[in-house]
Motif scaffolding. Structure first.
Motif, PDB file in Angstrom:
ATOM      1  N   UNK A   9       0.811  -1.212   0.000  1.00 30.48           N
ATOM      2  CA  UNK A   9       0.000   0.000   0.000  1.00 30.48           C
ATOM      3  C   UNK A   9       0.848   1.268   0.000  1.00 30.48           C
ATOM      4  N   UNK A  10       2.088   1.157   0.454  1.00 36.86           N
ATOM      5  CA  UNK A  10       2.956   2.331   0.540  1.00 36.86           C
ATOM      6  C   UNK A  10       4.036   2.364  -0.535  1.00 36.86           C
ATOM      7  N   UNK A  11       4.037   1.383  -1.437  1.00 34.42           N
ATOM      8  CA  UNK A  11       5.015   1.355  -2.520  1.00 34.42           C
ATOM      9  C   UNK A  11       4.564   2.306  -3.622  1.00 34.42           C
ATOM     10  N   UNK A  12       5.394   3.323  -3.898  1.00 37.64           N
ATOM     11  CA  UNK A  12       5.043   4.332  -4.898  1.00 37.64           C
ATOM     12  C   UNK A  12       4.695   3.692  -6.235  1.00 37.64           C
ATOM     13  N   UNK A  13       3.523   4.035  -6.754  1.00 38.02           N
ATOM     14  CA  UNK A  13       3.100   3.581  -8.069  1.00 38.02           C
ATOM     15  C   UNK A  13       2.528   2.180  -8.122  1.00 38.02           C
ATOM     16  N   UNK A  14       2.470   1.476  -7.000  1.00 42.42           N
ATOM     17  CA  UNK A  14       1.924   0.113  -7.025  1.00 42.42           C
ATOM     18  C   UNK A  14       0.414   0.174  -7.258  1.00 42.42           C
ATOM     19  N   UNK A  15      -0.124  -0.903  -7.798  1.00 40.03           N
ATOM     20  CA  UNK A  15      -1.575  -0.971  -8.015  1.00 40.03           C
ATOM     21  C   UNK A  15      -2.307  -0.805  -6.686  1.00 40.03           C
ATOM     22  N   UNK A  27      -1.272   0.925  -4.011  1.00 39.83           N
ATOM     23  CA  UNK A  27      -1.221   2.323  -3.587  1.00 39.83           C
ATOM     24  C   UNK A  27      -2.182   3.186  -4.415  1.00 39.83           C
ATOM     25  N   UNK A  28      -2.239   2.932  -5.715  1.00 38.23           N
ATOM     26  CA  UNK A  28      -3.162   3.688  -6.566  1.00 38.23           C
ATOM     27  C   UNK A  28      -4.616   3.402  -6.189  1.00 38.23           C
ATOM     28  N   UNK A  29      -4.921   2.142  -5.853  1.00 37.35           N
ATOM     29  CA  UNK A  29      -6.277   1.793  -5.413  1.00 37.35           C
ATOM     30  C   UNK A  29      -6.585   2.439  -4.067  1.00 37.35           C
ATOM     31  N   UNK A  30      -5.612   2.497  -3.171  1.00 36.44           N
ATOM     32  CA  UNK A  30      -5.801   3.179  -1.887  1.00 36.44           C
ATOM     33  C   UNK A  30      -6.107   4.649  -2.123  1.00 36.44           C
ATOM     34  N   UNK A  31      -5.375   5.279  -3.015  1.00 35.12           N
ATOM     35  CA  UNK A  31      -5.630   6.686  -3.328  1.00 35.12           C
ATOM     36  C   UNK A  31      -7.038   6.852  -3.903  1.00 35.12           C
ATOM     37  N   UNK A  32      -7.425   5.937  -4.795  1.00 32.56           N
ATOM     38  CA  UNK A  32      -8.779   5.995  -5.349  1.00 32.56           C
ATOM     39  C   UNK A  32      -9.820   5.863  -4.239  1.00 32.56           C
ATOM     40  N   UNK A  33      -9.652   4.890  -3.353  1.00 35.68           N
ATOM     41  CA  UNK A  33     -10.617   4.667  -2.278  1.00 35.68           C
ATOM     42  C   UNK A  33     -10.683   5.879  -1.341  1.00 35.68           C
ATOM     43  N   UNK A  34      -9.556   6.544  -1.168  1.00 29.97           N
ATOM     44  CA  UNK A  34      -9.506   7.732  -0.305  1.00 29.97           C
ATOM     45  C   UNK A  34     -10.307   8.880  -0.907  1.00 29.97           C
ATOM     46  N   UNK A  35     -10.226   9.027  -2.227  1.00 26.25           N
ATOM     47  CA  UNK A  35     -10.864  10.153  -2.908  1.00 26.25           C
ATOM     48  C   UNK A  35     -12.155   9.763  -3.620  1.00 26.25           C
ATOM     49  N   UNK A  36     -12.574   8.524  -3.483  1.00 23.39           N
ATOM     50  CA  UNK A  36     -13.741   7.973  -4.183  1.00 23.39           C
ATOM     51  C   UNK A  36     -14.998   8.796  -3.932  1.00 23.39           C
ATOM     52  N   UNK A  37     -15.734   9.062  -4.991  1.00 25.87           N
ATOM     53  CA  UNK A  37     -16.945   9.861  -4.913  1.00 25.87           C
ATOM     54  C   UNK A  37     -18.101   9.217  -4.175  1.00 25.87           C
ATOM     55  N   UNK A  38     -18.019   7.927  -3.842  1.00 33.42           N
ATOM     56  CA  UNK A  38     -19.085   7.307  -3.050  1.00 33.42           C
ATOM     57  C   UNK A  38     -18.935   7.599  -1.570  1.00 33.42           C
ATOM     58  N   UNK A  39     -17.806   8.127  -1.163  1.00 31.60           N
ATOM     59  CA  UNK A  39     -17.540   8.505   0.231  1.00 31.60           C
ATOM     60  C   UNK A  39     -17.663   7.319   1.193  1.00 31.60           C
ATOM     61  N   UNK A  40     -17.241   6.138   0.766  1.00 34.46           N
ATOM     62  CA  UNK A  40     -17.300   4.973   1.651  1.00 34.46           C
ATOM     63  C   UNK A  40     -16.230   5.100   2.723  1.00 34.46           C
ATOM     64  N   UNK A  41     -16.659   5.101   3.977  1.00 29.31           N
ATOM     65  CA  UNK A  41     -15.705   5.126   5.074  1.00 29.31           C
ATOM     66  C   UNK A  41     -15.125   3.733   5.265  1.00 29.31           C
TER      67      UNK A  41
END
Length: 174
Positions: free
Chosen positions: A69-75, A77-91
């Protein structure tokens, strides 16, 4: 070369046109997709705290390692970033991954990892991944010249809302 049309946009699919290519597999001429609505996170959202909560839940449930999750550019990490900013606002769930809340959150994350691991931004057609809709709406239906259709993306069980199948192909992804 054959032209593929999706949502009114023509793209070259890179195949040489031959009689058998055209007769055996007519190109899609139109794609229909589930409706989506744009969404943005509330302005007071603390993305750092949100990301940490999601990371902690994913690691505590054994879904991904902190290192991935903390490896730069890993799938991951990118999915974590997506989930963080996701428009569904899932906590991040407060429950186990085996609960409906946990299952839905985990599934959205895992499908996001699949998207990034297969270079989803370069897919030939938009399957609505990363849209602010349920993951069960991450699909597209292609319609061919002969009026036949082809489903691509995530298919869910109507009763449970759980992923039933993934319909993907190399032709479709690249």
């Amino acid at each position: 070369k054959r032209r593929v049309v999706e949502n009114g946009k023509q793209e070259d699919n890179g195949e040489k046109e031959t009689d058998t290519d055209v007769d055996d597999a007519p190109p899609p001429v139109q794609a229909t997709s589930p409706p989506t609505s744009p969404a943005t996170l509330p302005p007071d959202t603390d993305l750092g705290s949100r990301s940490d909560q999601i990371l902690n839940w994913l690691t505590s449930q054994g879904i991904s390692s902190a290192e991935a999750l903390q490896t730069d550019g890993s799938a991951q990490q990118l999915a974590l970033q997506f989930m963080t900013e996701d428009g569904l606002f899932l906590d991040a769930p407060t429950t186990d991954k085996s609960t409906p809340e946990g299952y839905n959150f985990m599934t959205r994350y895992v499908l996001s990892v699949l998207y990034y691991a297969t270079k989803g931004d370069d897919w030939q057609f938009d399957l609505n991944f990363k849209k602010p809709t349920t993951h069960c709406a991450w699909y597209s239906v292609l319609q061919y010249v002969d009026l036949s259709t082809e489903f691509r993306g995530v298919a869910c069980d109507q009763e449970t809302g759980q992923v039933d199948s993934l319909f993907m192909s190399e032709f479709f992804l690249f």
